[in-house]
Write an enzyme that holds these catalytic residues in place. Structure first.
Site, PDB file in Angstrom:
ATOM      1  N   HIS A  48      27.537  23.179  10.225  1.00 19.65           N
ATOM      2  CA  HIS A  48      27.488  22.379  11.466  1.00 19.65           C
ATOM      3  C   HIS A  48      26.281  21.433  11.479  1.00 19.65           C
ATOM      4  O   HIS A  48      26.466  20.211  11.647  1.00 19.65           O
ATOM      5  CB  HIS A  48      27.490  23.298  12.687  1.00 19.65           C
ATOM      6  CG  HIS A  48      27.166  22.609  13.972  1.00 19.65           C
ATOM      7  ND1 HIS A  48      27.926  21.594  14.507  1.00 19.65           N
ATOM      8  CD2 HIS A  48      26.118  22.781  14.840  1.00 19.65           C
ATOM      9  CE1 HIS A  48      27.388  21.182  15.638  1.00 19.65           C
ATOM     10  NE2 HIS A  48      26.293  21.884  15.860  1.00 19.65           N
ATOM     11  N   HIS A  72      18.528  21.634  14.703  1.00 18.01           N
ATOM     12  CA  HIS A  72      18.686  21.562  16.167  1.00 18.01           C
ATOM     13  C   HIS A  72      19.111  22.881  16.817  1.00 18.01           C
ATOM     14  O   HIS A  72      18.941  23.052  18.025  1.00 18.01           O
ATOM     15  CB  HIS A  72      19.655  20.436  16.549  1.00 18.01           C
ATOM     16  CG  HIS A  72      21.101  20.756  16.327  1.00 18.01           C
ATOM     17  ND1 HIS A  72      21.744  20.512  15.140  1.00 18.01           N
ATOM     18  CD2 HIS A  72      22.034  21.309  17.146  1.00 18.01           C
ATOM     19  CE1 HIS A  72      23.008  20.884  15.233  1.00 18.01           C
ATOM     20  NE2 HIS A  72      23.214  21.375  16.444  1.00 18.01           N
ATOM     21  N   GLU A  76      17.329  27.803  19.336  1.00 16.43           N
ATOM     22  CA  GLU A  76      18.298  28.404  20.252  1.00 16.43           C
ATOM     23  C   GLU A  76      18.941  29.677  19.679  1.00 16.43           C
ATOM     24  O   GLU A  76      19.159  30.642  20.404  1.00 16.43           O
ATOM     25  CB  GLU A  76      19.385  27.359  20.540  1.00 16.43           C
ATOM     26  CG  GLU A  76      20.249  27.648  21.729  1.00 16.43           C
ATOM     27  CD  GLU A  76      21.215  26.491  21.974  1.00 16.43           C
ATOM     28  OE1 GLU A  76      22.376  26.787  22.265  1.00 16.43           O
ATOM     29  OE2 GLU A  76      20.806  25.325  21.855  1.00 16.43           O
ATOM     30  N   ASP A  77      19.257  29.671  18.371  1.00 17.07           N
ATOM     31  CA  ASP A  77      20.078  30.736  17.794  1.00 17.07           C
ATOM     32  C   ASP A  77      19.357  31.662  16.817  1.00 17.07           C
ATOM     33  O   ASP A  77      19.967  32.588  16.295  1.00 17.07           O
ATOM     34  CB  ASP A  77      21.290  30.122  17.072  1.00 17.07           C
ATOM     35  CG  ASP A  77      22.225  29.406  18.032  1.00 17.07           C
ATOM     36  OD1 ASP A  77      22.165  29.706  19.241  1.00 17.07           O
ATOM     37  OD2 ASP A  77      22.990  28.537  17.593  1.00 17.07           O
TER      38      ASP A  77
END
Length: 710
Positions: A48, A72, A76-77
């Site tokens: 991705h 990016h 967050e992950d």
């Protein structure tokens, strides 16, 4: 499968070797951070960010944007923090990644609040670096391309958000290639059967009309060659959502829509654009009213082109766009063209102008964000602000202002400056006075008339069209209400304290500080505002302040003494209102009722509605009219009259001669001879009303006159 080496080969066309190496290093870091994570489709997660970077490479974005694309989702992950990224790849890249990352650490009440808060966070990051939104658009585009693995309801939610926000942002920033694909992918996710049917119809129509399209294209190209004008004619096809909207809005079937296909002529310079326009108008007859010159007056997103519609063979309409190569690059890449030209080490005025406009737009978003009450209100303002249809009006100096369709004089005033909007009292359109609610049209010249003490009107919210005007008006009214509530709260508290022979100014600071801590309030103004808005009772607050005094409390020493009524002048604004049930006038005995969230509501002393409040003496106040009131007040009258021709005109003339205004008039027929007239007048005071009633009584056909008030 697309690999990092494939991307590096593509980047070699416009980035130096050392920057490509930094992009590769970011990829390997992301690959390690996402190790073991997979997408819903089953592919390794790192595919991705690699695809997002590839989308940015198509726009020739700089190496820091590409590195941010690779990283990016790391914050967050994964367990990697912003500080770790800053140490590894520098602060600019870490800021970009943080700007794109969602607020995952906070639990939100629902999806709408989460969406609004995340978007608000992204806007703040955009204000520091506009590249944040370009990375986010590329991220959203790849997510839309791979929606297939998600549940149907989640698909629709993401598609709706994309259509309402991200596709419009892409349009606002002029990134047409991303905007068109986002719209079509969203349309296919929301309405899969409709999209499939239109797609098949377009494919079929292309086959049926291939000969006609090729004939027009050859005729246009031959005309350019005959005139010796440089230009390439290319066919273009309207995208699915555009066709669907046209079918829906015009209530037509697909076969009735003739302009599904159009043509674009790409040339070398602006002069050639206008010369080519003359050639195509000589070749085919132009459709009146369908010519637009976006070169002389560009769209808000920097888009430039000439648009014209022609009558082709058999009456088939032909849409033609004429633009230079630079304008074509701007139309496709928008603000991203700024980095495209920057990569070539050249400064291009079109790209620079687009970048400046984008920064001005983000600055406007920030101003809306400051004025909005919460994130949900802010995101609604943004949605309203992202509609693309614009009109163009002129200032008295000849400057062009861009406004959305349906904008009013007030929208124009706020687009010039917030302070001008707040102090607007009148305007001239093309040198003639016009109402502030007038809807503007392209080509008009506006002059705004301001006054130093003027303030926004609540009624403006019912007709303004721009988010900036709406949020600025709400902010100004809220500030005005707060200021007036604080002033009223001070008066009410001082009145209660005066009964104990003291005042707020005379009290030591200690009791006030203790009370604020006790009530968990931030400041004295917050306390006074809550009193002014009726959320707290002044008498109770006064007694508590006196109880907190060191030593023996004055509140317990003696009975409080009355110190007269509160004086009102009628100009207190938003925290003193006049009851509509009884229409009090200066000269009437009046009583004030403290209403929660509204302030004091003024009633006539004999008003029956006050009967319900007799059990709450702390919420009732004795009021007194000021001797100096220069304002009109509404009053309702009921007249029993004989029906006759010209009655309304006669009443209007008499009231005008008495220096009053009729606000409302209604006639209720009782029988063939008698009628009841309901009249609402604007008068100065009770004496003024008595003078008008005396004049009315002099008319022989008017019987009983009574003032209405329960």
């Amino acid at each position: 499968m697309f690999t990092i080496d494939d991307l590096a080969d593509r980047l070699g066309g416009y980035l130096p070797h050392n920057e490509i190496q930094q992009v590769k290093r970011a990829f390997y870091y992301a690959e390690q951070a996402h190790d073991g994570q997979r997408r819903r489709s089953g592919e390794p997660y790192v595919t991705h960010p690699l695809a997002v970077a590839n989308i940015l490479a198509n726009m020739h974005m700089d190496h820091q944007s590409l590195m941010a694309a690779m990283l990016h989702d790391v914050i967050e992950d994964t367990g990697v923090g912003k500080e770790a990224l800053a140490r590894q790849f520098g602060k600019p890249v870490a800021e970009l990644v943080d700007g794109v990352s969602k607020l995952t650490q906070i639990a939100f009440e629902d999806k709408a609040v989460a969406q609004a808060e995340n978007f608000q966070k992204m806007v703040l990051a955009m204000s520091r670096d506009i590249r944040v939104i370009i990375v986010k658009l590329a991220d959203r585009l790849h997510n839309m391309r791979t929606l297939g693995a998600l549940r149907p309801e989640k698909k629709r939610r993401i598609a709706r958000e994309t259509l309402e926000i991200y596709a419009r942002i892409a349009s606002r920033l002029g990134i047409n290639t991303i905007r068109v694909e986002l719209e079509d992918l969203s349309f296919q996710a929301l309405h899969p059967m409709r999209a499939e049917r239109i797609k098949r119809a377009v494919s079929s129509a292309r086959g049926h009309r291939r000969w006609a399209i090729r004939q027009v294209q050859n005729a246009l190209q031959q005309s350019l060659d005959d005139e010796g004008l440089p230009g390439t004619v290319v066919g273009r096809q309207k995208h699915l959502l555009s066709i669907y909207k046209k079918m829906r809005d015009q209530r037509k079937s697909f076969n009735e829509i003739m302009d599904v296909f159009g043509f674009r002529i790409i040339t070398e310079d602006v002069d050639s654009c206008y010369r080519i326009l003359g050639v195509v108008h000589n070749l085919y007859k132009p459709v009146p009213g369908r010519f637009k010159d976006y070169i002389a007056i560009p769209k808000a997103n920097g888009y430039q082109s000439l648009h014209t519609t022609l009558f082709g063979a058999g009456g088939m309409p032909i849409e033609v766009q004429i633009r230079t190569r630079e304008m074509e690059a701007m139309a496709n890449n928008g603000i991203a063209a700024h980095w495209l030209y920057k990569a070539g080490q050249t400064q291009h005025p079109i790209a620079e102008g687009s970048h400046a406009r984008a920064r001005a737009w983000v600055k406007g978003l920030l101003e809306m964000q400051r004025h909005a009450g919460d994130s949900l209100e802010f995101i609604e303002h943004v949605k309203n602000d992202l509609f693309p249809d614009d009109i163009y009006v002129f200032t008295p100096k000849g400057d062009i202002m861009e406004l959305p369709q349906g904008a009013t004089v007030i929208d124009f005033a706020y687009s010039v400056h917030t302070d001008i909007g707040n102090s607007t009292i009148a305007c001239r359109i093309d040198r003639h006075l016009a109402p502030l609610s007038t809807r503007l049209e392209s080509g008009q010249t506006l002059e705004i008339i301001t006054a130093p003490g003027a303030r926004p009107n609540l009624a403006w919210l019912s007709f303004v069209a721009t988010a900036k005007a709406r949020s600025a008006i709400r902010h100004a009214l809220k500030h005005q209400q707060q200021t007036e509530a604080v002033q009223l709260g001070r008066r009410l508290l001082n009145k209660s304290l005066a009964e104990f022979e003291t005042s707020l100014e005379e009290l030591p600071k200690g009791p006030l500080a203790s009370l604020l801590a006790e009530l968990s309030l931030k400041s004295e103004e917050t306390l006074l505002e809550s009193i002014g808005l009726g959320s707290r009772v002044a008498h109770v607050v006064a007694r508590r302040l006196l109880d907190l005094l060191p030593g023996e409390s004055p509140a317990g020493e003696a009975e409080p003494r009355s110190h007269g009524p509160i004086v009102i002048s009628g100009a207190e604004g938003m925290v003193i209102k006049f009851a509509r049930c009884c229409h009090p006038l200066p000269g009437d005995p009046v009583i004030g009722h403290l209403s929660v969230g509204k302030g004091i509501v003024v009633h006539r002393a004999e008003c029956r509605n006050l009967g319900e409040l007799k059990g709450y003496p702390d919420k009732l106040f004795a009021l007194e009219w000021s001797d100096q009131i220069d304002e009109d007040f509404p009053v309702a009258l009921r007249l029993e009259v004989e029906s006759r021709r010209g009655l309304v005109a006669e009443l209007a003339g008499l009231v005008t001669d008495a220096d009053a205004n009729i606000e409302r008039i209604g006639i209720e027929e009782r029988d063939a001879r008698l009628a009841t007239v309901h009249l609402t007048l604007a008068v100065r005071n009770r004496v003024h009303l008595a003078r008008i009633i005396k004049r009315l009584r002099n008319l022989s056909h008017i019987g009983r006159i009574s003032r209405v008030g329960n």
